[in-house]
Design an enzyme around this catalytic site. Sequence first.
Site, PDB file in Angstrom:
ATOM      1  N   CYS A 128       0.811  -1.221   0.000  1.00  0.00           N
ATOM      2  CA  CYS A 128       0.000   0.000   0.000  1.00  0.00           C
ATOM      3  C   CYS A 128       0.844   1.271   0.000  1.00  0.00           C
ATOM      4  O   CYS A 128       0.580   2.209  -0.771  1.00  0.00           O
ATOM      5  CB  CYS A 128      -0.947  -0.001   1.191  1.00  0.00           C
ATOM      6  N   HIS A 240      -3.435   6.112   4.971  1.00  0.00           N
ATOM      7  CA  HIS A 240      -2.018   6.254   5.292  1.00  0.00           C
ATOM      8  C   HIS A 240      -1.504   7.598   4.796  1.00  0.00           C
ATOM      9  O   HIS A 240      -2.038   8.184   3.847  1.00  0.00           O
ATOM     10  CB  HIS A 240      -1.184   5.158   4.612  1.00  0.00           C
TER      11      HIS A 240
END
Length: 336
Positions: A128, A240
């Site tokens: 990710c 994130h």
Amino acid sequence: MKVAIVGASGAVGQEFLRILAERDFPMDELVLFGSERSAGRKYSFKGKDYEVRLLQHNDDFKDVDIAFVSAGGGTSKEYADTITKHGAVMIDNSSAFRMCDDVPLVVPECNAEDALNRPRGIIANPNCTTIMMVVVLKPLEQLSHIRRVHVSSYQSASGAGAAAMAELQQQYEQLVEGKPVTVEKFPHQLAYNVIPQIDVFTDNGYTKEEMKMFNETRKIMHSDVKCSATCVRVSSLRSHSESVWIETETPISVEDARKAIAAAPGCTLKDDPANLVYPMPLETAGLDDVYVGRIRKDLTDDCGLTLWLSGDQIRKGAALNAVQIAEYLIKVGDVK
């Protein structure tokens, strides 16, 4: 078009269902697979209920065209041959095959064409944090070759799955109520804390998560770029963020960097610090793009830039990227 989702009950599996519906993905049939714990559960997709089948070594994938797999590296390795043996394209969200020479590692904004060369019928979805970073690096690489990247990640609970998100929420409730704190999904209490460790440590002192960013960035960008990372778990629930330092061969102006990022697919520029405008996980959760701000010259290097980015780990960092890979294959006629 027949589509399968393996790991349908997990956080990424559930996001697959949402994204496929939102984007009106062209399919005629959908099948869901899961473990013994998940088999039998029912999920709604476009007004119809689908029951999760038990993943087994049989011919259930015989007519499947695309299989989105997000059930962990062990499951991916064990079932890869079963999933692909009749011709299904396996788009795998685990780390099982990312660094295999005969498996392409793909972020469509960067290297979509790599998906066409898949000897094993497998396409790997990158980590990710790597996905979000290379989407932003790509337009800068087109201005000047990137030699080095230093990055610190600020990774939310979502990166560890749905159970980890629930544990973080539970920890805050327990602290408010004065109860003992449950710590199972993280090495330490995450609530009111940051943990400078994601995944296990390797012999060189970096974690596996940090080494993924080094290795995967080079493979995706077909580059000799060196990336040194520190990956940190923070107590945000979803999305994130990353603080990124970039060294290029020739200087790039802040103005040119902003223009390139603003025009790049998958990026949204949100950079007006005078008015306190910059990306934050609270605002990027649930969105598709990688949001970029605080672009400035590095004070230590004439060829350096510094920037901040934030993006939804479950969407662009996982499920959305995989769906975009499949959409590319359909667009170029590589699958039905």
